[in-house]
Design a protein around this motif. Structure first.
Motif, PDB file in Angstrom:
ATOM      1  N   GLN A 507      56.779  30.455  50.776  1.00 57.09           N
ATOM      2  CA  GLN A 507      56.777  31.820  51.289  1.00 57.09           C
ATOM      3  C   GLN A 507      56.391  32.827  50.208  1.00 57.09           C
ATOM      4  OE1 GLN A 507      59.695  32.854  54.170  1.00 57.09           O
ATOM      5  NE2 GLN A 507      60.197  30.741  54.669  1.00 57.09           N
ATOM      6  N   LEU A 508      56.772  32.553  48.963  1.00 63.13           N
ATOM      7  CA  LEU A 508      56.401  33.444  47.869  1.00 63.13           C
ATOM      8  C   LEU A 508      54.891  33.400  47.630  1.00 63.13           C
ATOM      9  CD1 LEU A 508      57.471  35.368  45.704  1.00 63.13           C
ATOM     10  CD2 LEU A 508      57.780  33.379  44.202  1.00 63.13           C
ATOM     11  N   GLN A 509      54.312  32.202  47.643  1.00 66.08           N
ATOM     12  CA  GLN A 509      52.864  32.103  47.457  1.00 66.08           C
ATOM     13  C   GLN A 509      52.112  32.827  48.570  1.00 66.08           C
ATOM     14  OE1 GLN A 509      51.381  28.051  46.368  1.00 66.08           O
ATOM     15  NE2 GLN A 509      53.562  27.529  46.350  1.00 66.08           N
ATOM     16  N   THR A 510      52.609  32.702  49.797  1.00 65.47           N
ATOM     17  CA  THR A 510      51.983  33.384  50.931  1.00 65.47           C
ATOM     18  C   THR A 510      51.996  34.890  50.725  1.00 65.47           C
ATOM     19  OG1 THR A 510      52.629  31.609  52.440  1.00 65.47           O
ATOM     20  CG2 THR A 510      52.098  33.735  53.427  1.00 65.47           C
ATOM     21  N   ARG A 511      53.153  35.409  50.343  1.00 63.22           N
ATOM     22  CA  ARG A 511      53.313  36.859  50.157  1.00 63.22           C
ATOM     23  C   ARG A 511      52.442  37.378  49.019  1.00 63.22           C
ATOM     24  NH1 ARG A 511      53.249  40.859  48.000  1.00 63.22           N
ATOM     25  NH2 ARG A 511      54.685  42.621  48.007  1.00 63.22           N
ATOM     26  N   LEU A 512      52.407  36.656  47.911  1.00 62.55           N
ATOM     27  CA  LEU A 512      51.629  37.123  46.769  1.00 62.55           C
ATOM     28  C   LEU A 512      50.135  37.130  47.074  1.00 62.55           C
ATOM     29  CD1 LEU A 512      53.573  35.326  43.887  1.00 62.55           C
ATOM     30  CD2 LEU A 512      53.492  37.789  44.324  1.00 62.55           C
ATOM     31  N   TYR A 513      49.668  36.112  47.808  1.00 68.36           N
ATOM     32  CA  TYR A 513      48.244  36.070  48.118  1.00 68.36           C
ATOM     33  C   TYR A 513      47.868  37.148  49.131  1.00 68.36           C
ATOM     34  CZ  TYR A 513      43.585  34.056  48.466  1.00 68.36           C
ATOM     35  OH  TYR A 513      42.226  33.866  48.408  1.00 68.36           O
ATOM     36  N   PHE A 514      48.791  37.477  50.038  1.00 62.94           N
ATOM     37  CA  PHE A 514      48.499  38.546  50.998  1.00 62.94           C
ATOM     38  C   PHE A 514      48.316  39.879  50.283  1.00 62.94           C
ATOM     39  CE2 PHE A 514      49.980  41.069  54.938  1.00 62.94           C
ATOM     40  CZ  PHE A 514      48.672  41.223  55.350  1.00 62.94           C
ATOM     41  N   ASP A 515      48.992  40.058  49.163  1.00 65.63           N
ATOM     42  CA  ASP A 515      48.769  41.254  48.348  1.00 65.63           C
ATOM     43  C   ASP A 515      47.315  41.322  47.897  1.00 65.63           C
ATOM     44  OD1 ASP A 515      49.645  43.496  46.539  1.00 65.63           O
ATOM     45  OD2 ASP A 515      49.035  42.052  45.017  1.00 65.63           O
ATOM     46  N   LEU A 516      46.740  40.183  47.520  1.00 65.44           N
ATOM     47  CA  LEU A 516      45.340  40.145  47.121  1.00 65.44           C
ATOM     48  C   LEU A 516      44.422  40.396  48.311  1.00 65.44           C
ATOM     49  CD1 LEU A 516      45.329  37.060  44.704  1.00 65.44           C
ATOM     50  CD2 LEU A 516      45.564  39.486  44.120  1.00 65.44           C
ATOM     51  N   GLY A 520      41.689  43.295  48.708  1.00 63.45           N
ATOM     52  CA  GLY A 520      40.298  42.991  49.038  1.00 63.45           C
ATOM     53  C   GLY A 520      39.785  43.831  50.190  1.00 63.45           C
ATOM     54  N   ALA A 521      40.628  44.036  51.213  1.00 69.63           N
ATOM     55  CA  ALA A 521      40.225  44.855  52.360  1.00 69.63           C
ATOM     56  C   ALA A 521      40.004  46.306  51.948  1.00 69.63           C
ATOM     57  CB  ALA A 521      41.291  44.767  53.451  1.00 69.63           C
ATOM     58  N   GLU A 522      40.858  46.794  51.046  1.00 71.36           N
ATOM     59  CA  GLU A 522      40.708  48.169  50.557  1.00 71.36           C
ATOM     60  C   GLU A 522      39.437  48.317  49.720  1.00 71.36           C
ATOM     61  OE1 GLU A 522      45.505  49.172  50.162  1.00 71.36           O
ATOM     62  OE2 GLU A 522      44.387  48.382  48.460  1.00 71.36           O
ATOM     63  N   VAL A 523      39.175  47.332  48.871  1.00 67.99           N
ATOM     64  CA  VAL A 523      37.989  47.384  48.015  1.00 67.99           C
ATOM     65  C   VAL A 523      36.717  47.343  48.863  1.00 67.99           C
ATOM     66  CG1 VAL A 523      36.685  46.122  46.259  1.00 67.99           C
ATOM     67  CG2 VAL A 523      39.151  46.476  45.982  1.00 67.99           C
ATOM     68  N   ASN A 524      36.729  46.509  49.922  1.00 67.00           N
ATOM     69  CA  ASN A 524      35.580  46.493  50.831  1.00 67.00           C
ATOM     70  C   ASN A 524      35.321  47.881  51.401  1.00 67.00           C
ATOM     71  OD1 ASN A 524      35.445  43.753  50.414  1.00 67.00           O
ATOM     72  ND2 ASN A 524      36.051  43.167  52.484  1.00 67.00           N
ATOM     73  N   PHE A 525      36.388  48.558  51.808  1.00 61.77           N
ATOM     74  CA  PHE A 525      36.250  49.903  52.366  1.00 61.77           C
ATOM     75  C   PHE A 525      35.752  50.897  51.313  1.00 61.77           C
ATOM     76  CE2 PHE A 525      38.307  54.098  52.879  1.00 61.77           C
ATOM     77  CZ  PHE A 525      37.598  54.536  53.988  1.00 61.77           C
ATOM     78  N   LEU A 526      36.210  50.729  50.074  1.00 59.00           N
ATOM     79  CA  LEU A 526      35.827  51.674  49.011  1.00 59.00           C
ATOM     80  C   LEU A 526      34.323  51.742  48.824  1.00 59.00           C
ATOM     81  CD1 LEU A 526      38.391  51.268  46.078  1.00 59.00           C
ATOM     82  CD2 LEU A 526      37.961  53.308  47.461  1.00 59.00           C
ATOM     83  N   ARG A 527      33.580  50.664  49.122  1.00 63.08           N
ATOM     84  CA  ARG A 527      32.128  50.694  48.950  1.00 63.08           C
ATOM     85  C   ARG A 527      31.465  51.734  49.846  1.00 63.08           C
ATOM     86  NH1 ARG A 527      28.999  46.918  50.438  1.00 63.08           N
ATOM     87  NH2 ARG A 527      27.362  47.345  48.905  1.00 63.08           N
ATOM     88  N   LEU A 528      32.162  52.182  50.886  1.00 59.94           N
ATOM     89  CA  LEU A 528      31.620  53.206  51.771  1.00 59.94           C
ATOM     90  C   LEU A 528      31.843  54.614  51.207  1.00 59.94           C
ATOM     91  CD1 LEU A 528      32.876  51.768  55.172  1.00 59.94           C
ATOM     92  CD2 LEU A 528      30.652  51.410  54.097  1.00 59.94           C
ATOM     93  N   MET A 529      32.698  54.726  50.200  1.00 58.32           N
ATOM     94  CA  MET A 529      33.018  56.018  49.599  1.00 58.32           C
ATOM     95  C   MET A 529      32.003  56.352  48.489  1.00 58.32           C
ATOM     96  SD  MET A 529      35.766  57.205  51.141  1.00 58.32           S
ATOM     97  CE  MET A 529      34.953  56.583  52.621  1.00 58.32           C
ATOM     98  N   PRO A 530      31.894  57.629  48.125  1.00 62.39           N
ATOM     99  CA  PRO A 530      30.998  57.992  47.011  1.00 62.39           C
ATOM    100  C   PRO A 530      31.379  57.232  45.744  1.00 62.39           C
ATOM    101  CG  PRO A 530      31.778  59.942  48.184  1.00 62.39           C
ATOM    102  CD  PRO A 530      32.560  58.798  48.718  1.00 62.39           C
ATOM    103  N   ALA A 531      30.388  56.698  45.036  1.00 64.36           N
ATOM    104  CA  ALA A 531      30.653  55.830  43.880  1.00 64.36           C
ATOM    105  C   ALA A 531      31.514  56.515  42.836  1.00 64.36           C
ATOM    106  CB  ALA A 531      29.326  55.374  43.277  1.00 64.36           C
ATOM    107  N   ASP A 532      31.257  57.788  42.579  1.00 63.69           N
ATOM    108  CA  ASP A 532      31.975  58.455  41.495  1.00 63.69           C
ATOM    109  C   ASP A 532      33.406  58.844  41.875  1.00 63.69           C
ATOM    110  OD1 ASP A 532      31.337  60.425  43.293  1.00 63.69           O
ATOM    111  OD2 ASP A 532      30.491  61.830  41.824  1.00 63.69           O
ATOM    112  N   GLN A 533      33.784  58.620  43.135  1.00 63.43           N
ATOM    113  CA  GLN A 533      35.143  58.965  43.570  1.00 63.43           C
ATOM    114  C   GLN A 533      36.000  57.735  43.848  1.00 63.43           C
ATOM    115  OE1 GLN A 533      36.343  62.338  45.163  1.00 63.43           O
ATOM    116  NE2 GLN A 533      34.408  63.249  45.781  1.00 63.43           N
ATOM    117  N   ARG A 534      35.412  56.547  43.762  1.00 68.92           N
ATOM    118  CA  ARG A 534      36.157  55.341  44.126  1.00 68.92           C
ATOM    119  C   ARG A 534      37.361  55.103  43.223  1.00 68.92           C
ATOM    120  NH1 ARG A 534      30.583  51.948  44.844  1.00 68.92           N
ATOM    121  NH2 ARG A 534      29.841  53.128  46.669  1.00 68.92           N
ATOM    122  N   GLY A 535      37.177  55.299  41.936  1.00 69.52           N
ATOM    123  CA  GLY A 535      38.292  55.097  41.010  1.00 69.52           C
ATOM    124  C   GLY A 535      39.443  56.044  41.295  1.00 69.52           C
ATOM    125  N   LYS A 536      39.140  57.292  41.592  1.00 75.46           N
ATOM    126  CA  LYS A 536      40.170  58.278  41.899  1.00 75.46           C
ATOM    127  C   LYS A 536      40.899  57.917  43.191  1.00 75.46           C
ATOM    128  CE  LYS A 536      40.698  63.185  43.070  1.00 75.46           C
ATOM    129  NZ  LYS A 536      39.972  64.466  43.315  1.00 75.46           N
TER     130      LYS A 536
END
Length: 766
Positions: A507-516, A520-536
């Motif tokens: 169960q711990l391995q499942t939970r930790l990987y779901f964090d990744l 990953g889903a957030e990072v995929n979405f970030l590509r739609l944002m302006p490049a210079d604002q992604r870090g912020k």
């Protein structure tokens, strides 16, 4: 069974003679007609799903006869996995369940009445004060430790817990219900089994689907296996089928036309151990909302599956095995099947797949839900824009990196396993980042828009969550963008490969990987944002301790390559959300004028004037931070508002508390990352939780006053108490069960396929 019947007959005879009556003058009690309706009305709301108290499940006679056990399903700290105890799967009769440690709650114990009878008596003689708070000494909710006394331990339990009979801490049985159950139990608790059987129209379609999944040949067998592993959780309903009839896929030792002999493996992709056939069987017992994840089947769906999987020029030369390696990496296991077919099948019913891992059916899911925000929108990548679908070389590089942990549950290896899979996942993220940087800038065409599954809203309610088609609520802080590798991994990690009976390592391995996965889903979405604002933007999602997690475990994002979407630089996320709403009106299954009021009218135009006025008033509560609406701090996660019209009509609304967090990147210490001043409310027509936390019943003419009192209450418990006293439906309310089950009645009226008994284990003692 013969012994039970003889005992029943003898008990009826003795009871009749004791009352000076001839035996035939006592009307017989039917389990189906008289008993199950009482269980459904007063017991199933707590005694269903995996977290049924003492695993006593009362949705069916099989569950009542099985009885109870002291072993909980949810025990996150256990070092060893426990044998699964799924009703209808892991044992087939009472004797087999006794060997697995279950004890009867129905059998009389010598001169003592049955355990259920004594529990009901204890509850019936200690009724609650009408619509008063439940006494504080009765522990409720997820903090409760169920005692699960054996029959011989009941007297000690009753002495220590005199107010904790059944039904627990809620308006109890009527006198008629109580006496009916007592008579039935005194008569030996006879049951009759009336299993659901498919209609002729359903049987024809079942035969067609079973024939498809069981076709001979390696290619056909591989497709059958993939389809089974993706539909094993589904409550399937057929076009032209009977209302209330649902079916599920199992593996059976017997072929179509023969009685099903279930192969009860822990997971659907565990070795079957013998030749087998895919079979569809009816879902038995009362439908429970939490585990009711529906999926439609019919001639068009059959045609679609044949088109996706059988029309192409591809072949499987050999069949993969069922070992840990093949469970860990479905991309390798099923690589012979065209990736576009696999992804498109999942997109066609994306709501179903997201429900399998966000909503359930594990019934107590904080191990997964504390890694997600309280509300966000989910979007999907267009297959033609998905590099994994379109580029064979990239696919071959990515596939070995997409394996998931959880197959090895050695407690001592958790950290080593976590680091190995984290590093593999980060290598994939780097590969993806670099490969997508070479592609044209992402734009609106990056988003799949094939049907009304393309836009989903997710709401978390602490340890459970809901998924709804369409974009609900104000523009959220974060959004997820699923591509095929992410959607498939999430499904396998949290649905196919997750073992609710597993140990702490699994169960711990499942939970930790779901964090990744979330990252990953957030990072995929970030590509739609302006490049210079992604870090912020990323930094706003991972504040404080989240920055440490970004440094320790996450791959760097692409902050160089541009996006083709032109957004307001002052707030690109919000501007994206507003533009998304404008561009997807025909796909958006959830127009929301209450939460996204842009003019003078904040209500649904199709409603009567009475309910439009009510919605207009209620809209004052939504999309405001708790710093300006302090009463939010006194509300639970999922409150139901029952707005009652003057002519007897009513509407049901979900009032959802969206808790704000500085980040959701850690397993423990969630309370330390709350930002309560930023909490908001979302109000939406319908029931958006399987676990109502509280109900307010408010006449339409009282709604303006209710809203004013909520605004005035601020963070004063005494003022909020007056609101609860006037409009609240406490567990002790004389009509509690009427109002509670009316929520499901509303679902039946508005979304009949989705109806099921709701769970009251999280109903709060306000």
């Amino acid at each position: 069974m013969v012994q039970r019947i003889l005992v029943s007959v003898f008990a009826l005879l003795v009871s009749s003679l004791a009352h000076g009556q001839a035996p035939q003058s006592s009307p017989s009690i039917s389990y189906t007609r008289d008993i199950q309706p009482i269980f459904t009305e007063k017991c199933v709301a707590c005694h269903a799903c995996n977290d049924a108290a003492c695993q006593l499940k009362l949705e069916s006679p099989e569950g009542a006869v099985r009885g109870a056990t002291k072993v909980p399903v949810y025990q996150g700290e256990r070092g060893q996995a426990v044998p699964p105890t799924r009703l209808f799967y892991d044992a087939q009769n009472e004797e087999q369940w006794r060997r697995k440690g279950f004890y009867s709650v129905l059998d009389n114990q010598g001169s003592q009445a049955a355990l259920m009878a004594r529990m009901l008596e204890l509850g019936h003689k200690t009724p609650l004060t009408p619509n008063a708070k439940v006494p504080d000494e009765i522990v409720l909710g997820l903090n409760r430790t169920n005692m699960c006394p054996l029959p011989e331990e009941f007297d000690g339990y009753a002495g220590a817990h005199p107010k904790e009979g059944m039904p627990l801490a809620v308006t109890g049985l009527t006198d008629d219900e109580y006496h009916t159950l007592r008579r039935w139990l005194a008569a030996g608790a006879p049951v009759e089994y009336q299993p659901i059987k498919p209609s002729a129209a359903e049987a024809r379609q079942i035969n067609e689907w079973e024939e498809l999944l069981n076709r001979p040949g390696s290619t056909e067998a591989l497709v059958g296996r993939w389809l089974y592993e993706h539909l094993f959780l589904a409550h399937i309903y057929f076009v032209g089928g009977e209302q209330g009839h649902f079916f599920q896929w199992v593996r059976s030792r017997t072929p179509s036309g023969k009685p099903v002999d279930i192969i009860a493996t822990r997971r659907p992709n565990d070795p079957p151990g013998t030749d087998f056939f895919y079979r569809l069987i009816p879902v038995q017992g009362v439908i429970v909302h939490k585990t009711h994840i529906t999926y439609p089947m019919g001639p068009q769906k059959l045609k679609r599956v044949k088109q996706l999987f059988y029309a192409g020029d591809w072949h499987a030369s050999a069949l993969p095995g069922y070992g840990p390696r093949h469970r860990a990496n479905p991309f390798e296991t099923f690589e012979a099947i065209p990736a576009v077919a696999r992804y498109q099948f999942m997109l066609d019913n994306a709501e179903y797949f997201v429900r399998t891992f966000i909503r359930g059916p594990v019934c107590r899911g904080q191990i997964a839900t504390d890694v997600i925000r309280d509300n966000f929108w989910a979007l999907f990548q267009e297959p033609a824009q998905d590099r994994y679908i379109t580029d064979a070389k990239y696919r071959s590089q990515a596939t070995p990196l997409l394996a998931m942990p959880g197959q090895n549950d050695d407690v001592g290896s958790v950290l080593n396993l976590w680091h190995a899979y984290r590093d593999k996942r980060n290598a994939y993220e780097k590969l993806r980042r670099d490969a997508y940087a070479e592609m044209p800038a992402p734009g609106w065409a990056t988003l799949w828009a094939g049907n009304d599954n393309a836009l989903l809203s997710i709401y978390r309610h602490f340890d459970s969550a809901s998924v709804t088609k369409g974009l609900i609520g104000d523009v959220p802080l974060t959004m997820w963008l699923f591509d095929y590798p992410l959607l498939e991994r999430t499904y396998y990690q949290l649905a196919v490969n997750f073992d609710v009976f597993g140990n702490v390592s699994h169960q711990l391995q499942t939970r930790l990987y779901f964090d990744l996965i979330r990252n990953g889903a957030e990072v995929n979405f970030l590509r739609l944002m302006p490049a210079d604002q992604r870090g912020k933007i990323l930094g706003s999602w991972y504040q404080n301790s989240g920055k440490v997690k970004m440094w320790l475990d996450y791959e760097d994002i692409d902050s160089d390559t541009p996006s083709a979407i032109k957004l307001d630089p002052r707030d690109p996320e919000r501007d994206f959300g507003l533009k998304l709403l404008q561009r997807t009106g025909s796909l958006n299954a959830a127009p929301d004028p209450i939460n996204r009021c842009t003019g003078a009218y904040c209500s649904r135009p199709q409603m009567s004037e009475e309910f439009r006025n009510a919605e207009q008033s209620l809209s004052r509560l939504v999309s405001r931070p708790a710093a300006g609406l302090k009463v939010i701090g006194q509300l639970p996660e999922a409150t139901m508002l029952r707005i009652e019209g003057v002519n007897g009509q009513r509407q049901i609304y979900s009032l959802l508390r969206n808790r704000a967090h500085s980040n959701v990147a850690f397993l423990l210490g969630e309370a330390y990352r709350y930002e309560p001043g930023l909490d908001t409310l979302t109000l939406y027509p319908g029931v958006l939780s399987s676990y109502p936390n509280f109900i307010f019943n408010i006449p339409t003419q009282d709604v303006p006053e209710f809203v004013e009192d909520m605004e005035y209450a601020k963070d004063d418990p005494a003022k909020f108490e007056r609101i609860v006293m006037r409009w609240g439906v406490r567990r002790s309310h004389p009509q509690f069960w009427y109002y509670f089950h009316d929520l499901n009645s509303f679902i039946k009226e508005t979304q009949p396929v989705e109806a099921g008994v709701l769970d009251m284990n999280r109903y709060e003692n306000l």
